[in-house]
Design a protein around this motif. Sequence first.
Motif, PDB file in Angstrom:
ATOM      1  N   GLU A 254      -6.076  -9.752  -6.095  1.00 22.35           N
ATOM      2  CA  GLU A 254      -6.537  -8.782  -7.434  1.00 22.35           C
ATOM      3  C   GLU A 254      -6.136  -9.856  -8.441  1.00 22.35           C
ATOM      4  N   GLU A 255      -6.321  -9.242  -9.785  1.00 23.66           N
ATOM      5  CA  GLU A 255      -6.084 -10.408 -10.691  1.00 23.66           C
ATOM      6  C   GLU A 255      -4.739 -10.291 -11.520  1.00 23.66           C
ATOM      7  N   VAL A 256      -4.006  -9.270 -11.617  1.00 29.96           N
ATOM      8  CA  VAL A 256      -2.854  -9.067 -12.158  1.00 29.96           C
ATOM      9  C   VAL A 256      -1.912  -8.860 -11.251  1.00 29.96           C
ATOM     10  N   THR A 257      -2.140  -7.851 -10.247  1.00 28.73           N
ATOM     11  CA  THR A 257      -0.885  -7.394  -9.190  1.00 28.73           C
ATOM     12  C   THR A 257      -1.251  -7.796  -7.967  1.00 28.73           C
ATOM     13  N   LEU A 258      -0.347  -7.409  -6.957  1.00 28.22           N
ATOM     14  CA  LEU A 258      -0.511  -7.696  -5.595  1.00 28.22           C
ATOM     15  C   LEU A 258      -1.638  -6.288  -5.096  1.00 28.22           C
ATOM     16  N   PRO A 259      -2.387  -6.431  -4.210  1.00 30.52           N
ATOM     17  CA  PRO A 259      -3.186  -5.172  -3.822  1.00 30.52           C
ATOM     18  C   PRO A 259      -2.241  -3.862  -3.601  1.00 30.52           C
ATOM     19  N   PRO A 260      -2.849  -2.698  -3.740  1.00 35.82           N
ATOM     20  CA  PRO A 260      -2.260  -1.287  -3.866  1.00 35.82           C
ATOM     21  C   PRO A 260      -1.243  -1.296  -2.403  1.00 35.82           C
ATOM     22  N   ALA A 261      -1.814  -1.446  -1.347  1.00 31.79           N
ATOM     23  CA  ALA A 261      -1.092  -1.531  -0.077  1.00 31.79           C
ATOM     24  C   ALA A 261       0.185  -2.150  -0.088  1.00 31.79           C
ATOM     25  N   TYR A 262       0.143  -3.511  -0.789  1.00 35.14           N
ATOM     26  CA  TYR A 262       1.400  -4.242  -0.613  1.00 35.14           C
ATOM     27  C   TYR A 262       2.300  -3.725  -1.991  1.00 35.14           C
ATOM     28  N   LEU A 263       1.918  -3.219  -2.917  1.00 41.25           N
ATOM     29  CA  LEU A 263       2.728  -2.639  -3.918  1.00 41.25           C
ATOM     30  C   LEU A 263       3.302  -1.388  -3.210  1.00 41.25           C
ATOM     31  N   LEU A 264       2.766  -0.566  -2.479  1.00 37.66           N
ATOM     32  CA  LEU A 264       3.249   0.612  -1.761  1.00 37.66           C
ATOM     33  C   LEU A 264       4.362   0.269  -0.719  1.00 37.66           C
ATOM     34  N   GLU A 292      -9.256   2.728   5.362  1.00 39.75           N
ATOM     35  CA  GLU A 292      -9.133   1.729   6.232  1.00 39.75           C
ATOM     36  C   GLU A 292     -10.297   0.861   5.902  1.00 39.75           C
ATOM     37  N   GLY A 293      -9.531  -0.282   5.351  1.00 40.30           N
ATOM     38  CA  GLY A 293     -10.399  -1.551   4.800  1.00 40.30           C
ATOM     39  C   GLY A 293     -10.257  -1.679   3.269  1.00 40.30           C
ATOM     40  N   GLU A 294     -10.637  -3.027   3.100  1.00 40.56           N
ATOM     41  CA  GLU A 294     -10.495  -3.512   1.658  1.00 40.56           C
ATOM     42  C   GLU A 294     -11.536  -2.548   0.607  1.00 40.56           C
ATOM     43  N   GLN A 295     -10.932  -1.925  -0.230  1.00 43.57           N
ATOM     44  CA  GLN A 295     -11.658  -1.221  -1.261  1.00 43.57           C
ATOM     45  C   GLN A 295     -11.183  -1.054  -2.377  1.00 43.57           C
ATOM     46  N   ALA A 296     -11.792  -1.291  -3.734  1.00 47.29           N
ATOM     47  CA  ALA A 296     -11.229  -1.238  -4.941  1.00 47.29           C
ATOM     48  C   ALA A 296     -10.259  -0.208  -5.393  1.00 47.29           C
ATOM     49  N   GLU A 297      -9.214  -0.269  -5.826  1.00 47.83           N
ATOM     50  CA  GLU A 297      -8.469   0.688  -6.356  1.00 47.83           C
ATOM     51  C   GLU A 297      -8.119   2.019  -5.207  1.00 47.83           C
ATOM     52  N   ALA A 298      -7.829   1.319  -3.884  1.00 49.16           N
ATOM     53  CA  ALA A 298      -7.401   2.166  -2.725  1.00 49.16           C
ATOM     54  C   ALA A 298      -6.404   1.280  -1.961  1.00 49.16           C
ATOM     55  N   VAL A 299      -5.504   2.199  -1.096  1.00 53.71           N
ATOM     56  CA  VAL A 299      -4.529   1.534  -0.276  1.00 53.71           C
ATOM     57  C   VAL A 299      -5.390   1.367   1.036  1.00 53.71           C
ATOM     58  N   LEU A 301      -5.277   1.105   4.606  1.00 54.80           N
ATOM     59  CA  LEU A 301      -3.920   1.633   5.831  1.00 54.80           C
ATOM     60  C   LEU A 301      -3.846   0.777   6.833  1.00 54.80           C
ATOM     61  N   ARG A 302      -4.485  -0.196   7.097  1.00 56.38           N
ATOM     62  CA  ARG A 302      -4.489  -1.041   8.446  1.00 56.38           C
ATOM     63  C   ARG A 302      -3.190  -1.790   7.885  1.00 56.38           C
ATOM     64  N   ALA A 303      -2.949  -2.535   6.647  1.00 53.34           N
ATOM     65  CA  ALA A 303      -1.856  -3.082   6.299  1.00 53.34           C
ATOM     66  C   ALA A 303      -0.648  -2.591   6.663  1.00 53.34           C
ATOM     67  N   ILE A 304      -0.607  -1.378   6.232  1.00 51.26           N
ATOM     68  CA  ILE A 304       0.790  -0.666   6.742  1.00 51.26           C
ATOM     69  C   ILE A 304       0.931  -0.197   8.345  1.00 51.26           C
ATOM     70  N   VAL A 305      -0.223   0.228   8.874  1.00 51.58           N
ATOM     71  CA  VAL A 305       0.094   0.268  10.244  1.00 51.58           C
ATOM     72  C   VAL A 305       0.270  -0.680  11.115  1.00 51.58           C
ATOM     73  N   ALA A 306      -0.293  -1.916  10.662  1.00 50.04           N
ATOM     74  CA  ALA A 306       0.060  -3.143  11.499  1.00 50.04           C
ATOM     75  C   ALA A 306       1.468  -3.526  11.287  1.00 50.04           C
ATOM     76  N   LEU A 307       2.079  -3.383  10.282  1.00 57.01           N
ATOM     77  CA  LEU A 307       3.434  -3.817  10.138  1.00 57.01           C
ATOM     78  C   LEU A 307       4.297  -2.869  10.987  1.00 57.01           C
ATOM     79  N   CYS A 308       4.055  -1.329  11.085  1.00 58.10           N
ATOM     80  CA  CYS A 308       4.984  -0.409  11.619  1.00 58.10           C
ATOM     81  C   CYS A 308       4.740  -0.227  12.948  1.00 58.10           C
ATOM     82  N   ALA A 309       3.347  -0.940  13.618  1.00 59.10           N
ATOM     83  CA  ALA A 309       3.342  -0.760  15.129  1.00 59.10           C
ATOM     84  C   ALA A 309       3.852  -2.202  15.762  1.00 59.10           C
TER      85      ALA A 309
END
Length: 390
Positions: A254-264, A292-299, A301-309
Amino acid sequence: MGVEEALQEVNAIPGVEGGILFTEEGTILAHTLPERYAPEALASAVRIAARTMEALETSRRRIQEVDLVFAAGRLILRRLPGGFLALCCARSVNLPLLNLALGPVIRSLTAALKERSERPAAPRRPRPAVPRISPVIQDLVQEGQRLVEAARAQGITLRLLGSVGVAHHCPSALQRLPVPAFVGLELAGSSRERRAVEAFLQDQGYEPFVRFNAFYGARRLHFRKPETGWPVDVFLDAYEMYHRLEFASVLTREEVTLPPAYLLLSRLQAVEAGEADLLEIAVLLLDHEVVEGEQAEAVDLRAIVALCADDWGWYRTVTMNLERTARAVAGWEEAAREPVQRRLERIRQAIEAAPKSLGWQMRARLGEAARWYQTPLRVEEGPRPDLAMG
């Protein structure tokens, strides 16, 4: 007793360097600080203090006193009817003696503020009926975006994360984030550009914490803006507080921030999450669908699940904060509460359904009998050899 005379009484207390009386609007009425404090610096500090206290008021917290302890002293802010009293003190000031001596002084200052308030004045702007974003974090968002763009112009990659990243990425922050979880800037960068980042921030007027950066500079850099006192943390390749969140692979997505999943995830990793952390989680999920997957303005889910599993510690903290956030939004209106709770539940179900690693299963047997998180590195603490990688 006049205002100046009352403040001089405070100066006579051992350990007190001086005091400032200022209004809720951030106007200095009187002060007894030494001449080495420049008037411009005092005016700026008072405005920041007044706006910070206003933000706390907006969040419906009634704060009577704030005691800020620093390496070289402490600043005590005490609310008075119609204004504030700020005291610059030594760290070792005798607080019981100070409180005892302040009684008659506060009565005199309160009377002076009351007399001032009774004078004819222009009508005050009414407070908004709903919470609004802290004016401090508004300034931080502007400064953070400026730094990201200025760094890009020099070929340096920086992105916003933490409270400022959330506020920048979420339209709902304007109504629902009255107080930031962290009053400062948190930036994401690359360890390959460490030296360039250090030089860049110094050119922008930020002072480095030389000793801290020497010990921990391979993973984190710390700076402070003299004019505002804002701290700036630059995390290199990974955000490390209670858990380690690696972001190098998505730093430029992203241009200014980390992706929403990483902010979360930067909010979900807080074991000792406060109300502000939980509100930031809620706002992110209010403004972003979970997919599930990379979409603009969306979290994603795969990034969160991968860490927690893979890591039981991440799993325990994240699921704990999902539950806390659901309770935190219970009083919201249905139109906002329903999507947040639905997305919280979707994340929880996906985490629970994911196959767990062998390491996860072995650590789960021990559970909370052993600590599952690391202690966050605090700038004010001494060096920690286990984390020193300068």
